[in-house]
Structure formats: structure tokens, C-alpha cells
Design a protein around this motif. Structure first.
Motif, PDB file in Angstrom:
ATOM      1  N   TYR A   1      64.879 -23.205 -52.450  1.00 44.92           N
ATOM      2  CA  TYR A   1      64.456 -23.097 -53.852  1.00 44.92           C
ATOM      3  C   TYR A   1      65.047 -24.212 -54.680  1.00 44.92           C
ATOM      4  O   TYR A   1      66.047 -24.835 -54.297  1.00 44.92           O
ATOM      5  CB  TYR A   1      64.840 -21.730 -54.439  1.00 44.92           C
TER       6      TYR A   1
ATOM      7  N   ILE B   1      65.255 -25.431 -59.102  1.00 42.26           N
ATOM      8  CA  ILE B   1      64.880 -25.341 -60.518  1.00 42.26           C
ATOM      9  C   ILE B   1      64.767 -26.774 -61.033  1.00 42.26           C
ATOM     10  O   ILE B   1      65.616 -27.619 -60.710  1.00 42.26           O
ATOM     11  CB  ILE B   1      65.949 -24.554 -61.318  1.00 42.26           C
TER      12      ILE B   1
ATOM     13  N   GLY C   1      67.656 -19.812 -61.765  1.00 36.55           N
ATOM     14  CA  GLY C   1      67.889 -19.826 -60.313  1.00 36.55           C
ATOM     15  C   GLY C   1      68.056 -18.403 -59.795  1.00 36.55           C
ATOM     16  O   GLY C   1      67.480 -18.014 -58.775  1.00 36.55           O
TER      17      GLY C   1
ATOM     18  N   ASN D   1      77.765 -26.790 -52.903  1.00 35.31           N
ATOM     19  CA  ASN D   1      76.710 -26.454 -53.867  1.00 35.31           C
ATOM     20  C   ASN D   1      77.054 -25.121 -54.554  1.00 35.31           C
ATOM     21  O   ASN D   1      76.527 -24.064 -54.230  1.00 35.31           O
ATOM     22  CB  ASN D   1      75.364 -26.379 -53.139  1.00 35.31           C
TER      23      ASN D   1
ATOM     24  N   ARG E   1      76.425 -19.357 -55.930  1.00 35.89           N
ATOM     25  CA  ARG E   1      76.462 -18.266 -56.926  1.00 35.89           C
ATOM     26  C   ARG E   1      75.136 -17.513 -56.931  1.00 35.89           C
ATOM     27  O   ARG E   1      75.105 -16.293 -56.984  1.00 35.89           O
ATOM     28  CB  ARG E   1      76.723 -18.812 -58.341  1.00 35.89           C
TER      29      ARG E   1
ATOM     30  N   GLY F   1      69.950 -19.460 -66.045  1.00 34.96           N
ATOM     31  CA  GLY F   1      69.792 -18.176 -65.336  1.00 34.96           C
ATOM     32  C   GLY F   1      68.514 -18.113 -64.510  1.00 34.96           C
ATOM     33  O   GLY F   1      68.227 -17.092 -63.880  1.00 34.96           O
TER      34      GLY F   1
ATOM     35  N   GLY G   1      70.772 -24.108 -65.406  1.00 37.02           N
ATOM     36  CA  GLY G   1      71.868 -23.512 -66.168  1.00 37.02           C
ATOM     37  C   GLY G   1      71.413 -22.468 -67.174  1.00 37.02           C
ATOM     38  O   GLY G   1      72.145 -22.136 -68.109  1.00 37.02           O
TER      39      GLY G   1
END
Ligand code: COA
Length: 307
Positions: free
Chosen positions: A100, A102, A112, A139, A144, A110, A108
Motif C-alpha cells: 500500500y 498514500i 494509511g 519504515n 505503525r 491517518g 500523516g
């Protein structure tokens, strides 16, 4: 309220997607974007090719079907996800089930987290039992995102972190997925009376399942496969194989339910009759088939020889 939509790649996709692909560029951290320099006039040919790949049409050797999704937030395309339908040894090492990205201007915020969460729902819809996610050790953002979506780290190897996300926590009956192979094979090996042969190798079993979609079922209790019943047809007759239930789950009607489902699906496929083979000394097996309405054939002999 933010409007979130995960859209499957389609011929209706417009130039906004191409603009996003151009902004993303060739890719980073293992995420590859080969379409960043595609010209406007050939964009729809590229989309057509992606749709074929999603349906498993014209795959290059060693490649598996992969579906592309676009994340839209409030009507703007902000990210891409690639969902591979099952794992190969190569995807187990690099790539995993899902990749994936973005677009840089939307990071930054939210998105992702949302993109992976929505893609995991699609993975569950195609019965992937647990999803493998792989990201570079450095990464942090991707790590996260994976952990926020339930990723459990398995190991770190060669600078890459391997995570598993359990998708199928519901108990009950569901279609068998090629990635269930290892767990099913263990069950068969430990089931007395089952004949296991080279026909049960991973590659053959994958081919069997992919050529007979929607016919084979397993029963899950929590995250564990406790029973299987495989089914296929040759356009004339159906065949059932490997109907097996772990000893501690027997006597609950699970095998009967799986076989009923096999037969329903065969009927839907226009197959009127189903056969199966039982080892002559498998008394438990014979009494199961007898008590569930199957007729033992004394008018047919089975002949076999090596090819
Ligand atoms: C990884 C990526 C998809 C994250 O997308 P994103 O929309 O920026 O991420 P989000 O805003 O949803 O943030 C997700 C988490 O990462 C954290 N995060 C985001 N950017 C970060 C950064 N630069 N450094 C550290 N943490 C970061 C956020 O704090 C958030 O954690 P939290 O929810 O626990 O607070 C995006 O950075 C990207 O496209 N990278 C390039 C491609 C890539 O690496 N893909 C993954 C390959 S495995």
C-alpha cells in the motif's frame, strides 16, 4: 463527517488516478509503482491489464491474481492498495499479501491506517485466513499502520519485518483458501484412515482449489481448522476428497454439514452425481458415508495405474 471509500480498480477509473500514480512516482520502501510514467492515451489499456490480473487472466509464470484498490477520502483519490489473492514462496519472502501507499501530499493524516483496514476487509471477503504484511525495518510509519491493524510481528530478516494479521476469527463453515494448505495438511496427516499421496502436494492442491472454486469447505473453531471436505468436478461427475474432522470435534454433525455444502455447490454447478473413494479398511469412514445417504457401489471396480 469524512467520506471514506475503497474502490476496486475498474474501466471507469479516470485521470485523477493517473495523477495520483504520477505523484507517487516509481515507489519506495518496497512498494512498486510501474505506472507512474504511463501516458494518458494508454492508461485504459493499463487498467484493462490490471483487471485481467485481478481475475487471474494471462498471469506470468509464478504470479498470482492481484486486485488493485484506490482509497478515496471526500471524493479525492489518496492511496493505493494491492491485494494478492494467495501466497507463493516468493511472496512469503518479499511482498506478502498486501502492498500500500498514500500519495505524498496526503500522508500523516491517518489515511494509511484507513487504507490497510479497508483492504483487510477485502482480504477477508476472499477468505484469506491470515494476512502476511512485510515492511522495511526502518519504515516506522508502515510498521505503525500494520500494528494499528492488529499485526503481530513474527520475525525480522534481512532488514525486513514480517507481521501476520488474523482475519478469520469467526467460527463456522467457510470456503477453503489456498493459504490454508499447511494447516489442512497437518490435519490430514494426523487423521487415521486418510490416504495421503503426492497428489496432495502444495502445488497440486493449489491447482485443485483454483480450478474448482467455491466447492471445498472447512470448519473453523476460533482460528483453527478442525474439519475439511474437498470437492471438485470434471464437468461430468463430482468427486469428494479428504472429508476429515479432528477427533475431539467428531459427533457434532460437522462432516455432514460440510458434505451437504459440497453437494449443494455441485448441484448449482449443474453436476448431478458425486463419487468418492474410501480405503477398504476405513470402517469409520464407511459407516459415515452409509449413514449420510451414500450408496456403496458393488457394480464398479476402481482401476488405477501410474501414468
Ligand atoms: C506507510 C504509509 C502508507 C503511511 O501512510 P500515512 O497516511 O502517512 O499514515 P497515517 O497517517 O495513517 O499514520 C499511521 C501511523 O504512522 C505514524 N506515522 C506516520 N508518518 C510517520 C513518520 N514519518 N514517522 C513515524 N511515524 C509516522 C502515525 O503517527 C500513525 O501512528 P499512530 O496512528 O499510532 O499515531 C505512507 O507513509 C506511505 O505511503 N509510504 C510509502 C510507501 C510505503 O512505505 N508503503 C508500505 C510498504 S510496506
Amino acid at each position: 463527517m469524512m467520506q471514506t471509500e475503497l474502490r476496486e480498480c475498474s474501466m471507469r477509473d479516470g485521470i485523477d488516478i493517473l495523477e495520483m500514480l504520477r505523484e507517487i512516482g516509481p515507489g519506495e520502501n518496497g512498494f512498486q509503482n510501474n505506472a507512474f510514467n504511463v501516458k494518458d492515451e494508454v492508461f485504459h489499456n493499463v487498467i484493462g491489464r490490471w483487471i485481467d490480473i485481478s481475475r487471474g487472466i494471462g498471469l506470468e509464470p509464478g504470479f498470482v491474481p492481484q486486485t488493485l484498490y484506490w482509497l478515496y477520502i471526500d471524493g479525492r483519490a489518496v492511496g493505493i492498495a494491492k491485494l494478492r489473492h494467495y501466497l507463493t514462496d516468493s511472496l512469503r519472502a518479499v511482498g506478502g499479501h498486501i502492498g500500500y501507499c498514500i500519495r505524498p501530499s496526503e500522508r500523516g493524516k491517518g489515511y494509511g491506517n484507513i487504507l490497510l483496514c479497508e483492504t483487510l476487509k477485502k482480504a477477508a471477503e476472499i477468505n484469506i485466513p491470515r494476512a502476511l504484511l512485510i515492511c522495511d525495518e526502518g519504515n516506522t510509519a508502515s510498521g505503525r499502520v500494520i500494528e494499528n491493524n492488529g499485526g503481530v510481528p513474527e520475525r525480522t530478516d534481512n532488514g525486513m519485518c514480517y507481521y501476520w494479521i488474523q482475519l478469520d476469527i469467526d467460527s463456522g463453515i467457510r470456503e477453503i483458501h489456498p493459504d490454508d494448505y499447511e494447516e489442512m495438511f497437518e490435519l490430514w496427516k494426523n487423521t487415521p484412515g486418510m490416504g495421503i499421496s503426492e497428489a496432495d502436494s502444495k502445488i497440486k492442491m493449489h491447482q485443485f482449489l483454483l480450478n474448482n472454486p467455491g466447492l471445498s469447505f472447512c470448519f473453523k473453531e476460533g482460528n483453527r481448522i478442525v474439519a475439511t471436505s474437498l470437492c471438485g468436478h470434471d464437468y461430468r461427475r463430482g468427486y469428494i476428497y479428504h472429508t476429515a474432522v479432528l477427533p475431539e470435534y467428531r459427533g457434532r454433525g460437522i462432516a455432514r454439514m460440510l458434505v451437504r455444502k459440497n453437494l449443494e455447490q455441485l448441484k448449482t454447478a449443474g453436476i448431478e452425481k458425486c463419487h468418492l473413494f474410501v480405503l477398504g479398511n476405513n470402517e469409520l469412514g464407511k459407516s459415515f458415508w452409509h449413514s449420510t445417504g451414500w450408496t456403496r457401489r458393488n457394480d464398479i471396480c476402481v482401476y488405477s495405474r501410474d501414468t
